[in-house]
Scaffold this motif. Structure first.
Motif, mmCIF file in Angstrom:
data_model
loop_
_atom_site.group_PDB
_atom_site.id
_atom_site.type_symbol
_atom_site.label_atom_id
_atom_site.label_comp_id
_atom_site.label_asym_id
_atom_site.label_seq_id
_atom_site.Cartn_x
_atom_site.Cartn_y
_atom_site.Cartn_z
ATOM 1 N N PRO A 17 -35.005 -21.619 -20.722
ATOM 2 C CA PRO A 17 -35.477 -22.695 -21.567
ATOM 3 C C PRO A 17 -36.623 -23.368 -20.890
ATOM 4 O O PRO A 17 -37.021 -23.006 -19.865
ATOM 5 C CB PRO A 17 -34.157 -23.294 -21.984
ATOM 6 N N LEU A 18 -25.984 -31.683 -24.408
ATOM 7 C CA LEU A 18 -25.843 -32.879 -25.168
ATOM 8 C C LEU A 18 -24.478 -33.421 -24.828
ATOM 9 O O LEU A 18 -23.465 -32.752 -24.944
ATOM 10 C CB LEU A 18 -25.873 -32.634 -26.671
ATOM 11 N N LYS A 184 -30.399 -17.512 -35.764
ATOM 12 C CA LYS A 184 -29.490 -18.609 -36.040
ATOM 13 C C LYS A 184 -29.991 -19.414 -37.237
ATOM 14 O O LYS A 184 -31.154 -19.339 -37.622
ATOM 15 C CB LYS A 184 -29.327 -19.505 -34.806
ATOM 16 N N ARG A 186 -29.166 -23.361 -39.418
ATOM 17 C CA ARG A 186 -28.449 -24.631 -39.462
ATOM 18 C C ARG A 186 -27.187 -24.497 -40.319
ATOM 19 O O ARG A 186 -26.153 -25.104 -40.015
ATOM 20 C CB ARG A 186 -29.369 -25.717 -40.024
ATOM 21 N N TRP A 200 -24.115 -24.626 -38.087
ATOM 22 C CA TRP A 200 -24.579 -24.364 -36.721
ATOM 23 C C TRP A 200 -24.312 -22.901 -36.335
ATOM 24 O O TRP A 200 -23.667 -22.599 -35.356
ATOM 25 C CB TRP A 200 -23.912 -25.332 -35.746
ATOM 26 N N LYS A 235 -22.929 -27.571 -32.407
ATOM 27 C CA LYS A 235 -24.277 -28.152 -32.404
ATOM 28 C C LYS A 235 -24.970 -27.857 -31.079
ATOM 29 O O LYS A 235 -26.156 -27.493 -31.051
ATOM 30 C CB LYS A 235 -24.197 -29.663 -32.606
ATOM 31 N N TRP A 236 -24.230 -28.050 -30.003
ATOM 32 C CA TRP A 236 -24.813 -27.820 -28.683
ATOM 33 C C TRP A 236 -25.208 -26.352 -28.519
ATOM 34 O O TRP A 236 -26.293 -26.037 -28.015
ATOM 35 C CB TRP A 236 -23.817 -28.221 -27.604
ATOM 36 N N TYR A 238 -25.960 -24.194 -30.779
ATOM 37 C CA TYR A 238 -27.092 -23.911 -31.668
ATOM 38 C C TYR A 238 -28.410 -24.298 -31.001
ATOM 39 O O TYR A 238 -29.403 -23.582 -31.094
ATOM 40 C CB TYR A 238 -26.899 -24.681 -32.976
ATOM 41 N N ARG A 239 -28.411 -25.437 -30.317
ATOM 42 C CA ARG A 239 -29.648 -25.911 -29.686
ATOM 43 C C ARG A 239 -29.928 -25.228 -28.353
ATOM 44 O O ARG A 239 -31.081 -25.077 -27.962
ATOM 45 C CB ARG A 239 -29.564 -27.432 -29.498
ATOM 46 N N TRP A 240 -28.876 -24.839 -27.656
ATOM 47 C CA TRP A 240 -29.017 -24.338 -26.289
ATOM 48 C C TRP A 240 -29.359 -22.855 -26.235
ATOM 49 O O TRP A 240 -30.131 -22.417 -25.372
ATOM 50 C CB TRP A 240 -27.713 -24.605 -25.535
ATOM 51 N N GLU A 242 -30.886 -19.101 -27.073
ATOM 52 C CA GLU A 242 -32.221 -18.611 -27.414
ATOM 53 C C GLU A 242 -32.125 -17.531 -28.499
ATOM 54 O O GLU A 242 -31.190 -16.738 -28.518
ATOM 55 C CB GLU A 242 -32.889 -18.007 -26.175
#
Length: 322
Positions: A17, A18, A184, A186, A200, A235-236, A238-240, A242
């Motif tokens: 590269p 809550l 991925k 939302r 997510w 959620k985490w 999904y954001r973390w 790659e």
């Protein structure tokens, strides 16, 4: 682990590269507070005597405070009635107890709960190792243990997050092996049943539509092959994680985050974490166990120059299951 050392020497092929949000506010320190079920009532006098053995949970004036709780990693088994409104926990600590029991808020209202004698940092209750020295040099890596129904996310070999999972039920088990996150969304709608809304969504087996996503956690494997997570964990994740960068046809320019799915869940036996009150190590996964599970896949961790392994053929349109 010579193969791992070889892999670590090729870090440039990887994407470099809550904080878990509280599940309940101060006005709702009880399970199910955000659901339509009636609130858990405070115990009467006869019930209060039953809770005397679990003083650590008491929220009344004579309660033992957090600073006086036992520093040992020991657990007690209590009923929801015994716990109820007596839980003197903040929302983050409450989230930790849900994780230990592998349930979401709705399912936590059923039966009994395992509660630790101390409330420490969330990572200290992880069944997965705090660090994996042999994985140093790998920017991101996810381990999913079907045996103990938990995931661990690692950065450079250090655990940065863990959480409960609900993997595939006996009829539709989640595939084991080494995979990579690819695409991925939302929110996705299952192709098996349009009423299944998958928030997510992070796909890691494109051909079968297997993914991480938020969905019900009943405290046991119950999915159609996906890896269900709590909302905050989903959620985490999904954001973390790659996404991959696809090339032409089935080629892949760059792979996503590696995901190792390992361990066999015993569908005929009680869940291992249910024995934590008797054995605080009942749900532990060792570093050696994970290293052995990774050994057959070492070659796939070495950079692939534009050619995807057979199991990573580009089929981004496929998704299903819950």
């Amino acid at each position: 682990m010579a193969g791992l050392q070889s892999f670590v020497q090729h870090p440039r092929s990887w994407l470099v590269p809550l904080k878990a949000t509280g599940l309940l506010g101060a006005s709702a320190l009880m399970l199910g507070a955000h659901y339509s079920h009636p609130p858990l009532r405070s115990p009467g006098r006869s019930e209060q005597s039953a809770t005397s053995s679990v003083e650590i949970l008491a929220g009344h004036a004579d309660a033992i405070t957090i600073s006086r709780w036992s520093p040992d990693r020991t657990f007690r088994r209590v009923t929801v009635k015994e716990w109820g409104r007596q839980a003197a926990l903040d929302s983050a600590q409450l989230a930790t107890i849900l994780k230990i029991n592998r349930v979401d808020q709705r399912h936590a209202r059923r039966g009994t709960l395992l509660v630790p004698d101390s409330i420490a940092a969330e990572l200290s209750y992880s069944p997965l190792p705090e660090s994996l020295p042999e994985f140093r040099g790998i920017p991101k890596f996810v381990v999913v243990s079907r045996r103990v129904q938990a995931f661990g996310a690692y950065e450079d070999g250090v655990l940065v997050r863990w959480g409960p999972t609900s993997t595939g039920k006996a009829a539709t088990p989640t595939d084991s092996g080494l995979f990579f996150t690819n695409w991925k969304a939302r929110q996705a709608i299952s192709t098996d049943d349009p009423t299944w809304v998958l928030d997510w969504y992070v796909n890691f087996i494109a051909q079968k539509g297997v993914a991480f996503h938020e969905y019900s956690l009943p405290g046991a494997p119950a999915s159609h092959g996906c890896v269900r997570l709590l909302e905050d964990d989903a959620k985490w994740m999904y954001r973390w994680t790659e996404q991959w960068i696809p090339g032409r046809g089935s080629a892949v320019k760059r792979y996503g985050t590696p995901v190792l799915v390992t361990g066999d869940y015993d569908y005929s036996a009680p869940a291992p974490w249910l024995a934590l009150a008797e054995d605080p190590t009942a749900d532990r996964v060792t570093a050696v166990e994970l290293e052995v599970a990774l050994l057959p896949h070492l070659e796939r961790l070495i950079p692939h120059r534009g050619q995807a392994p057979p199991s990573l053929a580009l089929q981004t349109g496929a998704f299903s299951g819950s």
